[in-house]
Design a protein around this motif. Structure first.
Motif, PDB file in Angstrom:
ATOM      1  N   GLY A 145       8.095  -4.947   3.607  1.00 37.66           N
ATOM      2  CA  GLY A 145       7.654  -5.782   4.717  1.00 37.66           C
ATOM      3  C   GLY A 145       6.911  -5.027   5.793  1.00 37.66           C
ATOM      4  N   ALA A 146       6.902  -3.686   5.727  1.00 40.47           N
ATOM      5  CA  ALA A 146       6.150  -2.897   6.710  1.00 40.47           C
ATOM      6  C   ALA A 146       4.651  -3.107   6.557  1.00 40.47           C
ATOM      7  CB  ALA A 146       6.490  -1.415   6.564  1.00 40.47           C
ATOM      8  N   PHE A 147       4.197  -3.371   5.324  1.00 38.43           N
ATOM      9  CA  PHE A 147       2.802  -3.754   5.048  1.00 38.43           C
ATOM     10  C   PHE A 147       2.833  -4.634   3.814  1.00 38.43           C
ATOM     11  CE2 PHE A 147      -1.351  -3.888   3.305  1.00 38.43           C
ATOM     12  CZ  PHE A 147      -2.278  -3.544   4.285  1.00 38.43           C
ATOM     13  N   MET A 148       2.672  -5.921   4.023  1.00 40.04           N
ATOM     14  CA  MET A 148       2.736  -6.872   2.923  1.00 40.04           C
ATOM     15  C   MET A 148       1.681  -7.950   3.168  1.00 40.04           C
ATOM     16  SD  MET A 148       6.134  -8.875   1.598  1.00 40.04           S
ATOM     17  CE  MET A 148       6.211  -9.713   0.016  1.00 40.04           C
ATOM     18  N   MET A 149       0.569  -7.872   2.418  1.00 44.14           N
ATOM     19  CA  MET A 149      -0.479  -8.875   2.551  1.00 44.14           C
ATOM     20  C   MET A 149      -0.246  -9.975   1.519  1.00 44.14           C
ATOM     21  SD  MET A 149      -4.665  -8.573   2.670  1.00 44.14           S
ATOM     22  CE  MET A 149      -4.658  -7.400   4.023  1.00 44.14           C
ATOM     23  N   ILE A 150      -0.162 -11.210   2.002  1.00 42.69           N
ATOM     24  CA  ILE A 150       0.246 -12.339   1.168  1.00 42.69           C
ATOM     25  C   ILE A 150      -0.836 -13.410   1.191  1.00 42.69           C
ATOM     26  CG2 ILE A 150       2.116 -13.958   0.678  1.00 42.69           C
ATOM     27  CD1 ILE A 150       3.696 -12.291   2.892  1.00 42.69           C
ATOM     28  N   ARG A 151      -1.081 -13.980   0.043  1.00 46.36           N
ATOM     29  CA  ARG A 151      -2.011 -15.098  -0.051  1.00 46.36           C
ATOM     30  C   ARG A 151      -1.379 -16.327   0.606  1.00 46.36           C
ATOM     31  NH1 ARG A 151      -6.332 -15.183  -3.412  1.00 46.36           N
ATOM     32  NH2 ARG A 151      -5.505 -13.351  -4.520  1.00 46.36           N
ATOM     33  N   LYS A 202       6.648   1.165  -3.232  1.00 51.63           N
ATOM     34  CA  LYS A 202       6.637   0.444  -4.522  1.00 51.63           C
ATOM     35  C   LYS A 202       8.038   0.494  -5.111  1.00 51.63           C
ATOM     36  CE  LYS A 202       4.686   4.518  -6.840  1.00 51.63           C
ATOM     37  NZ  LYS A 202       5.937   5.106  -7.282  1.00 51.63           N
ATOM     38  N   ARG A 203       8.587  -0.681  -5.344  1.00 52.39           N
ATOM     39  CA  ARG A 203       9.956  -0.743  -5.839  1.00 52.39           C
ATOM     40  C   ARG A 203      10.059  -1.711  -7.011  1.00 52.39           C
ATOM     41  NH1 ARG A 203      12.919  -2.252  -0.334  1.00 52.39           N
ATOM     42  NH2 ARG A 203      10.883  -3.234  -0.007  1.00 52.39           N
ATOM     43  N   GLY A 204      11.046  -1.456  -7.859  1.00 51.61           N
ATOM     44  CA  GLY A 204      11.349  -2.372  -8.937  1.00 51.61           C
ATOM     45  C   GLY A 204      12.317  -3.433  -8.459  1.00 51.61           C
ATOM     46  N   PHE A 205      12.557  -4.424  -9.295  1.00 55.23           N
ATOM     47  CA  PHE A 205      13.498  -5.469  -8.933  1.00 55.23           C
ATOM     48  C   PHE A 205      14.907  -4.875  -8.838  1.00 55.23           C
ATOM     49  CE2 PHE A 205      16.552  -8.804 -10.091  1.00 55.23           C
ATOM     50  CZ  PHE A 205      16.280  -9.695  -9.062  1.00 55.23           C
ATOM     51  N   PRO A 206      15.630  -5.154  -7.754  1.00 51.27           N
ATOM     52  CA  PRO A 206      16.957  -4.555  -7.579  1.00 51.27           C
ATOM     53  C   PRO A 206      18.035  -5.283  -8.395  1.00 51.27           C
ATOM     54  CG  PRO A 206      16.450  -5.937  -5.704  1.00 51.27           C
ATOM     55  CD  PRO A 206      15.219  -5.931  -6.572  1.00 51.27           C
ATOM     56  N   VAL A 219       0.829  -1.207   0.000  1.00 45.53           N
ATOM     57  CA  VAL A 219       0.000   0.000   0.000  1.00 45.53           C
ATOM     58  C   VAL A 219       0.862   1.255   0.000  1.00 45.53           C
ATOM     59  CG1 VAL A 219      -1.939  -1.109   1.169  1.00 45.53           C
ATOM     60  CG2 VAL A 219      -0.132  -0.005   2.529  1.00 45.53           C
ATOM     61  N   LYS A 220       0.190   2.392  -0.098  1.00 43.33           N
ATOM     62  CA  LYS A 220       0.857   3.697  -0.061  1.00 43.33           C
ATOM     63  C   LYS A 220       1.186   4.064   1.380  1.00 43.33           C
ATOM     64  CE  LYS A 220       0.208   8.572  -1.309  1.00 43.33           C
ATOM     65  NZ  LYS A 220      -0.651   9.556  -2.031  1.00 43.33           N
ATOM     66  N   MET A 221       2.462   4.196   1.681  1.00 46.42           N
ATOM     67  CA  MET A 221       2.891   4.542   3.029  1.00 46.42           C
ATOM     68  C   MET A 221       3.401   5.978   3.059  1.00 46.42           C
ATOM     69  SD  MET A 221       4.820   1.033   4.245  1.00 46.42           S
ATOM     70  CE  MET A 221       6.143   1.149   3.021  1.00 46.42           C
ATOM     71  N   ILE A 222       2.982   6.707   4.088  1.00 47.13           N
ATOM     72  CA  ILE A 222       3.490   8.061   4.301  1.00 47.13           C
ATOM     73  C   ILE A 222       4.151   8.125   5.672  1.00 47.13           C
ATOM     74  CG2 ILE A 222       1.748   9.103   2.795  1.00 47.13           C
ATOM     75  CD1 ILE A 222       0.247  10.023   5.304  1.00 47.13           C
ATOM     76  N   ASP A 223       5.109   9.049   5.822  1.00 51.85           N
ATOM     77  CA  ASP A 223       5.811   9.151   7.095  1.00 51.85           C
ATOM     78  C   ASP A 223       5.128  10.145   8.030  1.00 51.85           C
ATOM     79  OD1 ASP A 223       6.526  11.707   6.254  1.00 51.85           O
ATOM     80  OD2 ASP A 223       8.632  11.222   5.911  1.00 51.85           O
ATOM     81  N   ASN A 246       2.687  -9.232  -7.839  1.00 48.56           N
ATOM     82  CA  ASN A 246       2.690  -8.315  -6.701  1.00 48.56           C
ATOM     83  C   ASN A 246       2.063  -6.994  -7.128  1.00 48.56           C
ATOM     84  OD1 ASN A 246       4.142 -10.169  -5.076  1.00 48.56           O
ATOM     85  ND2 ASN A 246       6.080  -9.472  -5.946  1.00 48.56           N
ATOM     86  N   TYR A 247       1.205  -6.453  -6.274  1.00 47.76           N
ATOM     87  CA  TYR A 247       0.499  -5.222  -6.619  1.00 47.76           C
ATOM     88  C   TYR A 247       0.713  -4.143  -5.563  1.00 47.76           C
ATOM     89  CZ  TYR A 247      -2.122  -7.590 -10.335  1.00 47.76           C
ATOM     90  OH  TYR A 247      -2.473  -8.272 -11.474  1.00 47.76           O
ATOM     91  N   TYR A 248       0.727  -2.912  -6.050  1.00 44.43           N
ATOM     92  CA  TYR A 248       0.719  -1.728  -5.192  1.00 44.43           C
ATOM     93  C   TYR A 248      -0.652  -1.086  -5.281  1.00 44.43           C
ATOM     94  CZ  TYR A 248       1.332   3.269  -4.129  1.00 44.43           C
ATOM     95  OH  TYR A 248       1.182   4.542  -3.647  1.00 44.43           O
ATOM     96  N   LEU A 249      -1.266  -0.849  -4.120  1.00 49.14           N
ATOM     97  CA  LEU A 249      -2.567  -0.172  -4.068  1.00 49.14           C
ATOM     98  C   LEU A 249      -2.408   1.175  -3.367  1.00 49.14           C
ATOM     99  CD1 LEU A 249      -5.076  -2.981  -2.965  1.00 49.14           C
ATOM    100  CD2 LEU A 249      -4.303  -2.394  -5.260  1.00 49.14           C
ATOM    101  N   PRO A 250      -3.076   2.223  -3.839  1.00 47.76           N
ATOM    102  CA  PRO A 250      -2.967   3.549  -3.199  1.00 47.76           C
ATOM    103  C   PRO A 250      -3.840   3.686  -1.958  1.00 47.76           C
ATOM    104  CG  PRO A 250      -4.360   3.707  -5.139  1.00 47.76           C
ATOM    105  CD  PRO A 250      -3.848   2.288  -5.103  1.00 47.76           C
TER     106      PRO A 250
END
Length: 348
Positions: free
Chosen positions: A178-184, A131-135, A117-121, A218-222
């Protein structure tokens, strides 16, 4: 059981209390459970939290040592009964509809292996690790040597943090936080648990990669959440710096053992970056102390706003010179990024 929420705690009992209250205030119409795994906290977290959260669906696991983030999560994963498992940091706050909305998305998107999800500080600023690309070696090279910071919107040079993608739209991405990661759950059954070689960082990158390798997306949701980020770690600490960059070395030694380009440039860059980080950390702390007078704190009274309303206002009014806090009359505690303590402005 639709959802199992797993939170690893280390000395942040007040942040975790706020996190749990935001979960309990959520609009959830399905069965869920919460696992709190404590990694040998010294602030009496377990005693404090057990006295306040006596619900039958909240379970506490106490470790006598600190086995690391990956192993602690795995302990709870083995006990979890949910169709979906959420790895959640204790220094987070979720809006009332976030958990339901993410579950609904996964229900309607069977190809989704995991969702972030969208995380703000604490100042309302977007956290790029949302949201990150493959390193890849090239993406990591651009990240380590600052090219991605200079050209953040470049698809060629900014693949690490994907800042060229709209933060308020849904995207299929490679790496989740990993701060917010919902996994099936069925996905985890297929790809396996978190790699315990990663003590504190990098396990989310490794797991995200394995999920994609298994044929899931893997998906990013706002969907907005607060991640105060790093309240349980001292970013100037040598242990933190070594763990952060050491995780990158573990990842690339695992997946690119024969890549001479990476060994010569990226691993060399990591060593240089580690040394610079230790110097820059001191300078940042000194600069923060000098600039404190230019900051102000805005405190929201939780009795007058929902968590979702607070997070939305923080997102819309993000400024580097503002620190947001949330006061809860229920607990009598004010929570926020606690480095600036002046010019308080209460929003009621």
């Amino acid at each position: 059981m639709k959802l199992s929420i797993i939170i690893v705690n280390y000395n942040v009992k007040y942040f975790l209390e706020q996190c749990l209250n935001s979960i309990l205030d959520s609009n959830i119409a399905f069965a869920y459970e919460i696992f709190i795994v404590d990694n040998n906290s010294t602030d009496h977290s377990i005693e404090y939290l057990k006295s306040k959260f006596t619900q039958d669906n909240i379970h506490f696991l106490e470790n006598r040592t600190n086995p690391g983030f990956s192993k602690a999560n795995n302990q709870a994963i083995l006990l979890a009964k949910g169709e979906y498992l959420l790895l959640l940091n204790p220094d987070t706050v979720v809006g009332e509809n976030v958990l339901s909305n993410v579950c609904l998305f996964m229900d309607s998107t069977p190809t989704s292996g995991a969702v972030g999800v969208k995380m703000i500080d604490g100042s309302g600023r977007f956290l790029p690790e949302s949201k990150r690309g493959f390193p890849s070696p090239w993406a990591s090279f651009c990240k380590i040597f600052g090219l991605s910071s200079i050209f953040p919107k470049s698809k060629l040079l900014g693949e690490y943090n994907l800042l060229y993608l709209d933060e308020d739209s849904i995207h299929e991405i490679s790496i989740l936080a990993g701060a917010f990661m919902m996994i099936r759950k069925e996905t985890l059954d297929k790809v396996g648990l978190l790699d315990e070689a990663f003590f504190m960082y990098g396990e989310d990158i490794d797991l995200s990669y394995r999920i994609q390798q298994a044929g899931y997306k893997n998906y990013y949701l706002p969907e907005r959440i607060i991640h105060y980020k790093g309240e349980s770690t001292n970013k100037g600490d040598t242990v933190y710096i070594n763990a952060f960059y050491g995780a990158m070395k573990i990842f690339y030694n695992k997946y690119y053992p024969d890549n001479k380009f990476f060994s010569l440039l990226v691993l060399g860059g990591i060593k240089t970056k580690m040394a610079l980080e230790k110097v820059m950390t001191f300078l940042k702390i000194s600069n923060k102390m000098r600039s404190a007078k230019d900051h102000k704190i805005i405190t929201y009274n939780k009795d007058n706003f929902s968590y979702e309303e607070i997070i939305l206002q923080m997102d819309y009014n993000k400024k580097t010179n503002i620190q947001y806090q949330i006061y809860s009359p229920k607990t009598g505690i004010t929570i926020g990024t606690h480095s600036i303590k002046q010019k308080n402005e209460y929003v009621s």
